[in-house]
Structures are given as C-alpha cells and as structure tokens.
Scaffold this active site. Structure first.
Site, PDB file in Angstrom:
ATOM      1  N   ALA A  73       0.840  -1.205   0.000  1.00 32.05           N
ATOM      2  CA  ALA A  73       0.000   0.000   0.000  1.00 32.05           C
ATOM      3  C   ALA A  73       0.874   1.253   0.000  1.00 32.05           C
ATOM      4  O   ALA A  73       1.983   1.244   0.517  1.00 32.05           O
ATOM      5  CB  ALA A  73      -0.908  -0.003   1.219  1.00 32.05           C
TER       6      ALA A  73
ATOM      7  N   GLY B  88       0.461  -5.767  -0.160  1.00 29.38           N
ATOM      8  CA  GLY B  88      -0.314  -5.732  -1.397  1.00 29.38           C
ATOM      9  C   GLY B  88       0.533  -6.045  -2.615  1.00 29.38           C
ATOM     10  O   GLY B  88       0.030  -6.577  -3.605  1.00 29.38           O
TER      11      GLY B  88
ATOM     12  N   GLU C 149       1.253  -7.056   7.154  1.00 26.27           N
ATOM     13  CA  GLU C 149       0.099  -6.293   7.650  1.00 26.27           C
ATOM     14  C   GLU C 149      -0.119  -6.428   9.148  1.00 26.27           C
ATOM     15  O   GLU C 149      -0.570  -5.500   9.811  1.00 26.27           O
ATOM     16  CB  GLU C 149      -1.177  -6.735   6.913  1.00 26.27           C
TER      17      GLU C 149
ATOM     18  N   GLU D 293       0.564  -9.687  -2.827  1.00 23.26           N
ATOM     19  CA  GLU D 293      -0.788 -10.136  -3.198  1.00 23.26           C
ATOM     20  C   GLU D 293      -1.042  -9.932  -4.695  1.00 23.26           C
ATOM     21  O   GLU D 293      -1.690 -10.748  -5.344  1.00 23.26           O
ATOM     22  CB  GLU D 293      -1.835  -9.390  -2.357  1.00 23.26           C
TER      23      GLU D 293
END
Ligand SMILES: NC(=O)c1ccc[n+]([C@@H]2O[C@H](COP(=O)([O-])OP(=O)(O)OC[C@H]3O[C@@H](n4cnc5c(N)ncnc54)[C@H](O)[C@@H]3O)[C@@H](O)[C@H]2O)c1
Length: 692
Positions: free
Chosen positions: A61, A102, A125, A105
């Site tokens: 992020a 992210g 996270e 991911e």
C-alpha cells in the site's frame, strides 16, 4: 499514471513506477489496470510481464494515501487482482528486491511468478494490527503450504525469495538479468492453456483442524492485547476449510473488523508518529550534517558506559574518559560484563564481543579525546561538576565538534553558556539502561545550531534510537510528565491505596511496570533530591510525604534491597512490605485523611490524565513539537502500552470531553487545583477536537 507500458516483441511489459518502493497508490493501480486492458486488446501481444522499476517489485500500500479516499478508489487492489487472474493471456510477475503486502498479493494474482534471489517476500500487515486483505491469506497457503504461510502471515517477517524457491510460489528463479529471464519465461508459456490460477489449487493438509487449534493456542499466548494475529490464523484456517470465494469474503470481513480496532489504529499511529518525530519544521531534511566518525564520553558510570556501548554497537570508535583509573577500570569491566552476558544468551559471538570492546578505549586525559567528532558528558548531576567539564571540553575539543550533555534535570542553556560555542552544545538524554532503551530525547538549546540538531537526529538513527526533540525545561518531555504521574501515585497512597494496588491496576491497563516498582528500580533517593529542591523553589507544588518518609527509613529501592517493596538479594521480584504499608496507613491518619477503597479505574484515570494534562502544557509551551512526539516518548521510553497508542492517542480515543469531565470529578476531591485542565486541553475538549 505511475506504471509504464511497452511491448517487446510479443510480450507486453507493465512496470510499476512509483518511487521509492512502487507503493500501490491509486495512480499505480490505474496504470496496471489500463496496461492490462491495452495488452489484452492488442492482438500482437501473447503474454504480459509485470515488474517494478528501481528498488522494489512493490512494497505494498502507498502510505502517502493511507486514510484518504484514494486508498479505496476504483480500481481497488481487489479489482486489479481479479482482472489479472481473469486475464485470457498469461500474466507473469517478475519479482525482485521487495514484494511485500499488497505487492505480494498482486503477484499472487498473476498466473506465474519468476523471481531474483535475495528478494524480501512478506505479508507484514499484522505489524499494523491488520491482515493481508487482498487475498493473501487465501492464496499464499495454496502456494507455500499452510505452515510456512501461517508463519509468514502471523509474524509479518520477510523471507528471502531463494528460501521459497522449492515451493509453488515461484515457477522459476532467475539468477541472471531478471527481465531477460522473465521475457524468455513469458514466451515459453505464451500458448499454455488453461492458465493456472492460484485459486484452483487444492490445499491438502490432513487433520488441519488439529494444526490450527495448536496454532491458535500458541499465537494467542504471544499476541496478548492484539487481536490481529489470531484473526490471521482464522483466515489461513478458512483457506483450508472454505471454498475460495467464501474464504476471500471471510478475509475481507476480518480485515474490515481489524481496521476499526483501537489496537490497529494505535499501531498505525505509532508507525506515522515514528516518521513524524524525525521532522523538525524549521530544520529541513537536507540540512547539511557534520560527520560523526568518532565519539568521546565523559564519565564511565551507569549512563556513560551504556552510551559508549551504543557507539561501539554502531561501529563508531569511542573513547571513555574518567578522572580516576579505578572508576575507568570499573566502567570498562561493566561494559565487558554486559557484552559477555549478551554472548551467554547467544545473541553475540565471542569475536563480536572482542570487536566491540576493541572500539572502546579508556583514557584519563582530555588530550586523547580532542579530535572526536562528538563528546557526550555523563558525569554527576551537579552543576559545578558540569561547569568544570564543559569549560575543559570547550578548551580542548576541536572546532566543529558537537558537545552534548546527558543531564536529566539541569538547564541545557546554562550548561551551553559555560562554553564559548553554545551553538555546538545540545542535550542527548539517554534512558537507562542506555544500551537497551530505544528513546533518546534530543534537547534543543536556545542557541543550538540547526546542523548540530540535524546531525544529532541522524546520529540517533545510526545508534538505533528513536530521537524525539524536546525544548529546554525541567525534566524535558518525559520526566516532566512523569513527575505529575508520580505525584498522583503518592496522593493515591494517602487516600487509601497500597503500592501493589496502584502498580497492579496500571499494569493491568498495560504499563510494563507500575510507578512504585519503577521508582524502586531507578532509586527513591533521586526523586528525594529533586523534591528537596522543589520544596525551596516551588513551595506551592504539593507532594505526598510518604516518599520522603520512605527515604528517611533508608529504603532507596532495589539498590538497598528495600524500597516501596522488600527485595531479596539477587532477585528483582518485589515483595509487599508490611513495614511500608504500616507507614502509609499511619501517615493517612497523621494528616487526617480517611482511607477509602479506590477502584482500579480511578487509579488508571488519575495516573494517565496527570500525564495528559502536563503534556498539553508542554505542547502549548512548544517544548514538545507535536502530540505524537509525546506518544513516542511514552511508548519507547516509559513502557506505556503500545496497544493504547501513547497517552495523547489514548486520551483521543477516550474523548477529550470525557477526559475533562473525569478531571472535574477528581477536582472535587483533595488537591483540586491539580486537576485544572491545561488551556489547550480545555479548548480542544470544548471544540470536540483531538490532540493527534
Ligand atoms: N541513571 C539514570 O537513570 C540516568 C538517566 C538519564 C540521565 N542521567 C544523567 O546522566 C548523568 C550520569 O548519570 P549516571 O547515573 O551515569 O551517574 P554515575 O554516578 O553512575 O556516573 C557518573 C560517572 O562520572 C564520573 N565523573 C564524575 N565527575 C567526573 C569528571 N569531572 N570527569 C570525568 N568523569 C567524572 C564518575 O566517576 C562516575 O563514574 C547525570 O547527569 C544523570 O542525571 C542518568
């Protein structure tokens, strides 16, 4: 758009380009999405490679967009990943350097992944009290197995890519130039159909319920006040037991729940507060810094020794100066013993002990330290002793050297005035044990030069400390606040508490150590000396007499095996003392206070709001630059519970109106004047605002 698009032969290459770590901000996500559309529409393109420019594949992020509408604007990361996975042409992630959160991911949503060795792979996270919310908990276990995935997701720690080389996570490791290898790989799989999708992989783990039960027990024991690690286990368990789409939904729900928790908000606050603390409004980040390649410490006592270890640990040679050979030898021996104890615990190798000791030299002569880039004074807390030392340092240190004091209570401006170079003088207030504690209060004198401040802030980082700037005042940020907290702790004793009740209440709230255990460790005589000074200088400031009575009994704390508690030799465990408790009860009687049962909530509120109110004064006076700096001081130096985010953040979560209302209630008791809200607190509460 922060992603580049180009076509090389029959392969489209989408390159994330959002320095420094290709954070997945809105423009980057849009860039990937548009690039994908273009590639799918272009008949000449047979396969797609996604990679990152510069120092990362993607760090996850984009923190610049945290808590802004951009973070949830379409295309969201979910949308982008779904589009990649559904693409009818093969998509290959070319991973290098860093693939985290992210970013990882995103790679998991691709059909194939190739990687360079030494890339840091992580889903961190949990460190912000969250869980991977874009499919990470569902896809990673399908590729690396339940156990490895669970470890990575619950710890948040990075794993080097080569360690994961044998798993399905990477279809190929590329030793040479990554893009050449990735293009060749993409060409090889261009005609492969059906396209492999991670979601279609079945997890085959016999008796996974038993495994997760075991995991829940062990994670629960270490997660303590934080809900995220347990939710991570639940989500990985869902990957093993639910259909993929259901698992994805379950992950999403848990993510949304965690985002709203105070614990996650507190961790995110800490993350930003740490970054904010390094910023000084009138000292830009590009302020030139002085070199610090050598250091000198004056005074090899408790603090001097610990401070010297910090330099040696950072690889900076340091000279320790004492007045007498015995004191010097004792100081050096203590340092060696500390290192050897660390070695016995397996955290240092014998050669590392020698290497660090090799960086520390002892001396009795100022001539040996005159060329050091920085000198830090850590002698007795006595202005006349400091005067002699600073005059000598002024006479001997080379031009441009930084001259710092570790004083905890004396006026840094007065100390600076002992020299003809007050611009080079600064306060470096380390906390005990100085080689362990993260906090470093950096005290900016009235004349401290900006480059001296900038250099000292940078030095803090090099020494692995959290530097927080404080203005000059008695006690700086941390100790000025703790004095009000200690005064309340004393009043609580007079009104009905015993030390263990106060300590237990605040420790249940989450403090590492209650006030009485803490004072016993620091030494009750230190506070006694400060109070004696206060009785003369500020007679209107009231204290409970119990602490003085304790010192009159010769009970200075752990060092005399007796303080608020009894101690057995060689044992730091506190045992309630009948003698002390009798003294406390008798004192209440002597001053005519009827003792009452005080609820834990009152104890916690009185102690914590005492901190908050004093901090509001510090902010108004400009001693502390910002509320989050106060939080950093308390989280890194005073054992304030991390899951509550620091005193100011905590007050914000309680609501400042509620804080003031409670203070008004306590103002109706004894010492009503104590509870007068600081103007800043009163104003913010009235306006419905927060500190942070
Ligand atoms: N102990 C703590 O918890 C703590 C925490 C933060 C700051 N401080 C501050 O750090 C300073 C040192 O405290 P400490 O606890 O290490 O004290 P200490 O008594 O353990 O050590 C002081 C050392 O300075 C030496 N010394 C005295 N005069 C000297 C001189 N003129 N030249 C060279 N050496 C001299 C002494 O021999 C002694 O070894 C004080 O200003 C104190 O307020 C202490």
């Amino acid at each position: 758009m922060s992603a580049n698009y180009e076509v090389k032969g029959s392969i489209a290459v989408i390159t994330l380009n959002n320095p420094p770590v290709n954070g997945l901000g809105h423009a980057t996500r849009s860039g990937i999405f548009e690039g994908l559309k273009k590639a799918l529409a272009d008949k000449s393109v047979k396969a797609i490679v996604i990679t990152g420019a510069g120092k990362a594949f993607s760090g996850g992020a984009d923190i610049k967009e945290f808590n802004t509408p951009k973070s949830s604007a379409e295309p969201t990361l979910h949308t982008v990943i779904a589009a990649l996975e559904a693409a009818e042409k093969p998509v290959v992630a070319a991973v290098h350097s860093v693939a985290m959160g992210g970013g990882l991911e995103l790679a998991l949503g691709c059909h194939y992944r190739v990687a360079s060795p030494k890339a840091q792979i992580a889903l961190p996270e949990v460190k912000l009290g969250l869980l991977p919310g874009a499919g990470g908990t569902q896809r990673l276990p399908r590729l690396v197995g339940l156990e490895t995935a669970l470890n990575m997701i619950v710890s948040g720690n990075p794993v080097p890519s080569e360690k994961l080389a044998g798993t399905k996570l990477f279809d190929q490791m590329i030793e040479g130039e990554l893009m050449t290898g990735a293009l060749a790989f993409a060409a090889k799989v261009a005609d492969q159909r059906p396209l492999p999708r991670v979601r279609d992989i079945k997890i085959d783990y016999p008796n996974h319920e038993a495994f997760f039960q075991f995991a829940r027990n062990s994670v629960g024991a270490v997660a303590k006040n934080f809900p995220a690690p347990r939710k991570c286990v639940d989500c990985v368990a869902a990957a093993a037991s639910m259909k993929f789409e259901d698992g994805l939904r379950f992950e999403r729900e848990n993510f949304m729940t965690l985002v709203q928790t105070t614990e996650s908000k507190a961790l995110r606050h800490f993350f930003f507060a740490e970054r904010a603390a390094s910023k000084i409004p009138d000292v830009p980040e590009d302020t030139p810094k002085r070199p610090v390649n050598s250091a000198a410490i004056v005074g090899a006592g408790t603090m001097g020794g610990g401070i010297a270890m910090n330099f040696a640990n950072a690889g900076i040679p340091v000279t320790l100066l004492e007045m007498k050979q015995e004191a010097l030898a004792k100081g050096l021996a203590t340092i060696r013993r500390n290192y050897e104890n660390t070695m016995k615990r397996g955290r240092l190798k014998p050669e590392q002990v020698e290497q660090r000791m090799g960086l520390i030299t002892g001396t009795l002569s100022y001539g040996d330290i005159k060329n050091a880039d920085i000198a830090i004074e850590a002698v007795f807390e006595d202005m006349t002793v400091k005067e002699t030392v600073f005059k000598t340092l002024d006479a001997t240190m080379k031009t441009g050297a930084i001259i710092a004091t570790n004083t905890s209570t004396l006026d840094v401006n007065k100390i600076a005035a002992f020299t003809k170079r007050p611009q080079d003088v600064i306060g470096t207030h380390f906390f005990s044990p100085a080689n362990v504690m993260k906090l470093l209060e950096i005290v900016r004198g009235a004349n401290t030069a900006k480059d001296v401040l900038a250099t000292t802030m940078a030095l803090a980082k090099k020494l692995n400390k959290t530097g927080v700037v404080s203005g000059v005042c008695d006690g700086f940020i941390g100790n000025r606040m703790i004095e009000q907290y200690s005064r309340q702790a004393g009043f609580l004793l007079e009104e009905g508490c015993l030390p263990e009740q106060v300590d237990q209440a605040i420790e249940r709230f989450g403090f590492a150590m209650g006030p009485f255990r803490m004072i016993d460790m620091a030494g009750n005589d230190i506070g006694w000396a400060i109070r004696k000074r206060r009785y003369v200088e500020q007679p209107e400031m009231k204290y409970s007499k119990t602490a003085d009575l304790l010192c009159e009994m010769g009970r200075y704390g752990q060092k005399t095996s007796a303080g608020w508690y009894d101690y057995k030799p060689g044992d730091r465990k506190p045992y309630p003392s009948q003698l002390v408790n009798d003294m406390i009860v008798k004192h209440s009687k002597d001053i005519g206070v009827e003792r009452r049962k005080i609820p834990d909530q009152e104890i916690v509120e009185r102690l914590v709001y005492a901190l908050v109110n004093e901090a509001a004064y510090l902010l108004e006076e400009g001693i502390a630059q910002r509320a989050s700096d106060v939080d950093m001081v308390y989280l890194t130096g005073y054992g304030f519970p991390l899951h509550r985010g620091g005193p100011m953040f905590y007050a914000d979560t309680v609501g400042l109106f509620n804080v003031v209302t409670a203070m008004e209630k306590y103002a109706r008791g004894r010492h009503g004047d104590f509870w007068k809200p600081a103007p800043l607190l009163a104003r913010l509460a009235a306006e419905g605002k927060t500190f942070n």
